[in-house]
Scaffold this active site. Structure first.
Site, PDB file in Angstrom:
ATOM      1  N   ARG A 119      12.550   3.903   0.986  1.00 48.37           N
ATOM      2  CA  ARG A 119      11.233   3.897   0.341  1.00 48.37           C
ATOM      3  C   ARG A 119      11.356   4.102  -1.171  1.00 48.37           C
ATOM      4  O   ARG A 119      12.222   4.836  -1.628  1.00 48.37           O
ATOM      5  CB  ARG A 119      10.347   5.024   0.904  1.00 48.37           C
ATOM      6  CG  ARG A 119      10.058   4.947   2.364  1.00 48.37           C
ATOM      7  CD  ARG A 119       9.405   6.219   2.921  1.00 48.37           C
ATOM      8  NE  ARG A 119       8.243   6.627   2.164  1.00 48.37           N
ATOM      9  CZ  ARG A 119       8.215   7.646   1.309  1.00 48.37           C
ATOM     10  NH1 ARG A 119       9.289   8.387   1.099  1.00 48.37           N
ATOM     11  NH2 ARG A 119       7.113   7.943   0.661  1.00 48.37           N
ATOM     12  N   GLY A 122       0.877  -1.165   0.000  1.00 45.12           N
ATOM     13  CA  GLY A 122       0.000   0.000   0.000  1.00 45.12           C
ATOM     14  C   GLY A 122       0.912   1.211   0.000  1.00 45.12           C
ATOM     15  O   GLY A 122       2.009   1.165  -0.549  1.00 45.12           O
ATOM     16  N   GLU A 154       1.930 -12.097  -3.611  1.00 46.55           N
ATOM     17  CA  GLU A 154       0.492 -12.376  -3.609  1.00 46.55           C
ATOM     18  C   GLU A 154      -0.176 -12.031  -4.932  1.00 46.55           C
ATOM     19  O   GLU A 154      -1.292 -12.468  -5.199  1.00 46.55           O
ATOM     20  CB  GLU A 154      -0.191 -11.622  -2.456  1.00 46.55           C
ATOM     21  CG  GLU A 154      -0.364 -10.138  -2.653  1.00 46.55           C
ATOM     22  CD  GLU A 154       0.883  -9.299  -2.400  1.00 46.55           C
ATOM     23  OE1 GLU A 154       0.777  -8.067  -2.519  1.00 46.55           O
ATOM     24  OE2 GLU A 154       1.952  -9.856  -2.094  1.00 46.55           O
ATOM     25  N   CYS A 204       6.337  -5.085   0.674  1.00 48.51           N
ATOM     26  CA  CYS A 204       6.461  -3.729   0.152  1.00 48.51           C
ATOM     27  C   CYS A 204       6.281  -2.695   1.272  1.00 48.51           C
ATOM     28  O   CYS A 204       7.174  -2.529   2.087  1.00 48.51           O
ATOM     29  CB  CYS A 204       5.503  -3.520  -1.017  1.00 48.51           C
ATOM     30  SG  CYS A 204       5.892  -2.070  -2.019  1.00 48.51           S
ATOM     31  N   HIS A 232       5.800  -8.190  -4.229  1.00 43.62           N
ATOM     32  CA  HIS A 232       4.450  -8.681  -3.942  1.00 43.62           C
ATOM     33  C   HIS A 232       4.268 -10.096  -4.493  1.00 43.62           C
ATOM     34  O   HIS A 232       3.838 -10.256  -5.638  1.00 43.62           O
ATOM     35  CB  HIS A 232       3.408  -7.789  -4.616  1.00 43.62           C
ATOM     36  CG  HIS A 232       3.342  -6.393  -4.104  1.00 43.62           C
ATOM     37  ND1 HIS A 232       2.473  -6.005  -3.121  1.00 43.62           N
ATOM     38  CD2 HIS A 232       4.041  -5.282  -4.451  1.00 43.62           C
ATOM     39  CE1 HIS A 232       2.623  -4.712  -2.884  1.00 43.62           C
ATOM     40  NE2 HIS A 232       3.569  -4.253  -3.677  1.00 43.62           N
TER      41      HIS A 232
END
Length: 197
Positions: A111, A50, A178, A82, A176
């Site tokens: 970041r 996110g 997923e 992330c 990621h």
């Protein structure tokens, strides 16, 4: 705990549904977690991707930051992807104003290190502890790890940068898994949760 661990997905922002599906496919009972009382009912937790600053502020707003810190300090298994990786860092090299972390992994992260949204990419990543060849990593405004402490194990690198780490019961990836349909990293985390009990 039964053989089927109950694993929560922090549902303040991000790709919650995809993590719930990945965890269920790895033989966990997966549920969203939005409140401290829901956090108290899980054996482990995934902190999804996110926007890390927004997630940090929402965690504070919804009274989740301190309960998260307490559970992680107490040894609850946790996996961050992330933005979740950023939240698990002890230090952010380039934090935004008001950005807090849960902590739990002795690492310094940067970041958005791999670039902006339009520079997102997929890459094959060899992850220590995951059998069957490389996993397909989706990097979306992804961080990387600048450095780790002595207790933190680097389990994957990409392009000369650290992209996955493990420290005791905590796991973090800058990518990621997923989003790919390959749930082997989630299976590794489910095994970590089982091993605690």
């Amino acid at each position: 705990m039964s053989d089927t661990p109950v694993i929560g997905v922090l549902a303040l922002q991000g790709d919650v549904r995809e993590h719930l599906i990945a965890l269920a496919s790895a033989d966990a009972l997966a549920r969203p977690v939005r409140r401290p009382e829901e956090l108290a009912e899980v054996d482990g937790l995934v902190i999804p991707g996110g926007e890390s600053t927004t997630m940090s502020k929402l965690a504070v707003l919804f009274g989740m930051m301190e309960p998260l810190r307490e559970r992680v300090r107490a040894g609850m298994p946790v996996y961050g992807t992330c933005a979740g990786m950023i939240l698990l860092a002890e230090k952010i090299l380039d934090p935004r104003s008001g950005q807090e972390t849960v902590g739990g992994i002795d690492m310094i992260v940067r970041r958005n290190a791999f670039g902006r949204q339009n520079e997102s990419f997929e890459a094959a990543v060899e992850v220590g502890g995951v059998e069957g060849g490389p996993v397909d990593g989706v990097f979306i405004r992804a961080p990387w790890v600048e450095s780790v402490g002595a207790r933190t194990e680097v389990i994957a690198e990409h392009g000369g940068h650290i992209v996955a780490v493990r420290q005791e019961n905590a796991l973090a990836t800058s990518f990621h898994p997923e989003l790919t349909g390959d749930h082997r990293v989630h299976a590794l985390f489910v095994d970590m949760v089982r091993a605690v009990n």
